[in-house]
Design an enzyme around this catalytic site. Sequence first.
Site, PDB file in Angstrom:
ATOM      1  N   CYS A 144     -15.076  55.167 -26.500  1.00 60.15           N
ATOM      2  CA  CYS A 144     -15.111  56.475 -26.183  1.00 60.15           C
ATOM      3  C   CYS A 144     -15.845  56.770 -25.023  1.00 60.15           C
ATOM      4  CB  CYS A 144     -15.332  57.297 -27.378  1.00 60.15           C
ATOM      5  SG  CYS A 144     -17.129  57.241 -28.034  1.00 60.15           S
TER       6      CYS A 144
ATOM      7  N   CYS B  52     -10.848  58.407 -24.087  1.00 60.81           N
ATOM      8  CA  CYS B  52     -11.293  58.074 -22.773  1.00 60.81           C
ATOM      9  C   CYS B  52     -10.313  58.055 -21.884  1.00 60.81           C
ATOM     10  CB  CYS B  52     -12.146  56.781 -22.746  1.00 60.81           C
ATOM     11  SG  CYS B  52     -11.037  55.098 -23.314  1.00 60.81           S
TER      12      CYS B  52
ATOM     13  N   CYS C  85     -10.075  53.920 -19.337  1.00 61.32           N
ATOM     14  CA  CYS C  85     -10.154  52.806 -20.292  1.00 61.32           C
ATOM     15  C   CYS C  85      -9.554  51.746 -19.666  1.00 61.32           C
ATOM     16  CB  CYS C  85      -9.734  52.945 -21.518  1.00 61.32           C
ATOM     17  SG  CYS C  85     -10.715  53.998 -22.663  1.00 61.32           S
TER      18      CYS C  85
END
Length: 142
Positions: A15, A89, A93
Amino acid sequence: MSATTDRKPSVLFVCVHNAGRSQMAAGFLTALSGGAVEVRSAGSMPAEMINPSAVEAMLELGIDIRAEKPKVLTTEAVKDSDVVVTMGCGDTCPYFPGKRYEDWVLEDPAGQGVEAVRPIRDEIRTRILGLLGELGVTPVGA
């Protein structure tokens, strides 16, 4: 991947701040897998410390994540994990073809009290139990 193979399956929870959702998920998977799964967590922009409301919510269920520290997401962590679970995210990511990805849409517990974090915690626990089933790992103490 089954728990009967020679190598443990590995899961990375990601996250943004690595202070709430991903830390709770890692705590649950560590506790409920009984060590049968290698667990990692990281954030694209790690916070200074874990969300105190997340810590309190997890302690209510007997899982202590107080010693955990938010960690920066690395490409190595993604490459070394069989399953990558993202939690809000977005494009920050890293993505590697061939990896199993799941995106868990969960409310962000940042800045919320423990009353608001409990339902997020409980949803994460439910999803962890499902993930364990998919990995062929029998939950411990569930």
